[in-house]
Scaffold this motif. Structure first.
Motif, short mmCIF file in Angstrom:
data_model
loop_
_atom_site.label_atom_id
_atom_site.label_comp_id
_atom_site.label_asym_id
_atom_site.label_seq_id
_atom_site.Cartn_x
_atom_site.Cartn_y
_atom_site.Cartn_z
N SER A 18 43.35 14.27 -7.31
CA SER A 18 42.29 14.90 -6.53
C SER A 18 42.74 15.05 -5.08
CB SER A 18 40.99 14.08 -6.63
OG SER A 18 39.90 14.80 -6.09
N PRO A 39 40.94 15.97 -0.71
CA PRO A 39 39.72 16.13 0.10
C PRO A 39 39.10 17.51 -0.04
CG PRO A 39 41.54 15.24 1.41
CD PRO A 39 42.13 15.75 0.14
N GLY A 99 37.02 19.15 -3.67
CA GLY A 99 37.25 17.82 -3.16
C GLY A 99 36.76 16.76 -4.13
N LEU A 100 37.20 15.53 -3.94
CA LEU A 100 36.94 14.45 -4.88
C LEU A 100 35.45 14.27 -5.21
CD1 LEU A 100 37.79 11.96 -6.53
CD2 LEU A 100 37.88 10.67 -4.38
N PHE A 101 34.60 14.36 -4.22
CA PHE A 101 33.17 14.11 -4.43
C PHE A 101 32.33 15.38 -4.44
CE2 PHE A 101 34.92 10.24 -2.52
CZ PHE A 101 34.56 9.31 -3.50
N ALA A 160 34.90 12.85 -9.05
CA ALA A 160 34.63 11.41 -8.99
C ALA A 160 33.84 10.92 -10.20
CB ALA A 160 33.87 11.08 -7.70
N LEU A 175 45.42 10.78 -4.55
CA LEU A 175 44.98 11.79 -3.59
C LEU A 175 46.16 12.61 -3.10
CD1 LEU A 175 42.48 10.13 -1.07
CD2 LEU A 175 41.98 11.91 -2.75
N LEU A 196 37.47 8.49 1.81
CA LEU A 196 37.36 8.81 0.39
C LEU A 196 37.45 7.55 -0.47
CD1 LEU A 196 39.57 12.02 0.33
CD2 LEU A 196 37.10 11.92 0.02
N ARG A 197 38.32 6.63 -0.07
CA ARG A 197 38.47 5.37 -0.82
C ARG A 197 37.17 4.56 -0.84
NH1 ARG A 197 41.99 1.24 2.32
NH2 ARG A 197 40.08 1.40 3.58
N TYR A 251 33.97 5.63 -0.14
CA TYR A 251 32.72 6.39 -0.19
C TYR A 251 31.83 5.99 -1.37
CZ TYR A 251 29.61 10.46 -0.13
OH TYR A 251 28.51 11.27 -0.10
#
Length: 436
Positions: free
Chosen positions: A8, A10, A90-92, A107, A119, A137-138, A140
């Motif tokens: 993934s 940002p 992005g991841l989320f 996520a 990442l 990100l780690r 969140y």
């Protein structure tokens, strides 16, 4: 036991696909079996995964699919050594309202499967701030674990050193740093990457990406960061009813956007699929009992489609007695006319009254939940279908009976209702799953 990892970033455009393909091919070159998946509704990336690994890839989607379906689909990785899930955006990043098992965010899949996240960070125009982004990100969301970082497009050794030091101070592992390398850039067009099947040199490009990444990334460290994964037996499968027993499926450069898991589910349910090419002026199989036109790029081939009399007359004759369904680009071809980006109007098959235009492009993008007001192949009135819409066409006319009441992911009603006339139906969204 397979090792699972999520790739993934940002944001979009950072290099997730290139890194996924490179890692997959590099490990395959070492004799490992690699299985890829795509998190989210992108229907182009799975074909690239297959080119890199030699194994079919499918989409997993927390907004459209329940946990049982996702478990069933990822179960194909049981016999692999490494399993990679490539994220989207992005991841989320997902939608505002939760769907079947999540918001569609990468996520969700990472947490559901228990796989750590690798990442991809592009620190262009920044240095230590890249570490702040990675740390954010780690931290969140509890339940989503960070394996480490691969830096992409670093400007110089000094730039790399600044970013590495900041990430190390934040307690985040750096597995490698990739300088800018134009030779591994994947060509793009307006709906994303140019499709793998249209790139004669795709194998060489993936090989070069694998060589480049192996030179700059510690493949053993990345593999060691993956989670040992013991797949849980799926309680159920796809629960998909094929649209017919023998399906005539349009398949060529203009009609190629269909989710691989749907084709597999049709075959698993006992259906036969007969491929034909409208661009080669082929008509659907006369022995089929339903015809399906996927999306793709009909706007790039509108003149050819309009001129291919055998295809057009054959499809019309087919629709006299048997159902025909089109998704997005396929829906447009079932319509009366399509105006291309140069403003030239091309007659389509005329099975529906829909007219669309690319002369003034407007992006339509997002998840769709459709409640069928009329039947379509494989689905009855009242069925709730989940899909995804992504195109740049504008509706000039949509005069036929609406096929469905269609909502976006927030619950707002949208104008792209789909249409029905006689035995022809069409939708702007690509079908992913039916609510159970």
């Amino acid at each position: 036991m397979p090792a699972g990892l999520v790739i993934s970033a940002p944001a979009s455009g950072v290099g997730k696909t290139t890194l996924t393909l490179a890692l997959a091919r590099a490990w395959r070159n070492r004799g490992l079996n690699v299985q890829c998946f795509k998190s989210g509704p992108d229907y182009i990336d799975p074909a690239f995964h297959a080119a890199a690994t030699g194994r079919a890839s499918v989409n997993v989607d927390s907004w459209a699919m329940d946990r049982g379906t996702i478990a069933h689909l990822v179960g194909r990785g049981t016999d692999a050594d490494v399993v990679l899930a490539e994220g989207s955006m992005g991841l989320f990043d997902g939608v505002a309202a939760r769907g079947v098992s999540g918001t569609g965010a990468t996520a969700d899949i990472a947490e559901m499967l228990g796989w750590p996240v690798l990442l991809v960070i592009d620190p262009s125009g920044q240095a230590q701030t890249a570490a702040a982004i990675a740390a954010g990100l780690r931290d969140y969301r509890a339940g989503v674990r960070l394996a480490g970082v691969v830096l992409n497009r670093v400007a110089s050794p000094r730039h790399e050193d600044l970013v590495r030091r900041a990430l190390n101070d934040a307690g985040i592992a750096v597995f490698g740093a990739l300088p800018r390398h134009a030779e591994i850039s994947l060509p793009k067009r307006h709906l994303g990457l140019v499709q793998a099947e249209e790139q004669a040199e795709i194998g060489k490009l993936i090989d070069e990406a694998a060589r480049f990444v192996a030179e700059h990334v510690d493949l053993d460290e990345v593999l060691g960061s993956a989670a040992s994964w013991s797949p849980q037996p799926a309680a159920n499968g796809m629960n998909v009813t094929p649209p017919g027993q023998r399906i005539a499926l349009a398949r060529d450069a203009a009609f190629s956007f269909i989710y691989p898991h749907m084709l597999e589910a049709w075959r698993a349910a006992g259906a036969e699929i007969s491929i034909f090419s409208p661009l080669a002026d082929e008509a659907p199989d006369a022995g089929a009992d339903v015809c399906w036109l996927p999306g793709g790029y009909p706007e790039l081939h509108a003149g050819t489609i309009a001129a291919n009399a055998r295809f057009r007359s054959g499809l019309r004759a087919f629709a006299d007695t048997r159902p025909v369904h089109g998704e997005c680009g396929g829906y447009m071809v079932l319509g009366a006319a399509l105006t291309d980006a140069d403003g030239i109007r091309h007659e389509m098959t005329g099975l529906l009254g829909l007219e669309t235009s690319f002369a003034k492009r407007r992006m339509h993008l997002g998840y769709r939940l459709a409640a069928l007001a009329a039947p379509m192949p494989g689905h009855q009135v009242g069925a709730r279908l989940r899909g995804h819409e992504f195109h740049y066409s504008t509706i000039v006319a949509q005069p036929d009976t609406p096929l469905a009441v269609v909502h976006d992911a927030t619950g707002a009603v949208i104008a792209e209702t789909g249409s029905r006339r006689g035995l022809a139906t069409g939708t702007f969204f690509h079908l992913i799953a039916e609510d159970r």
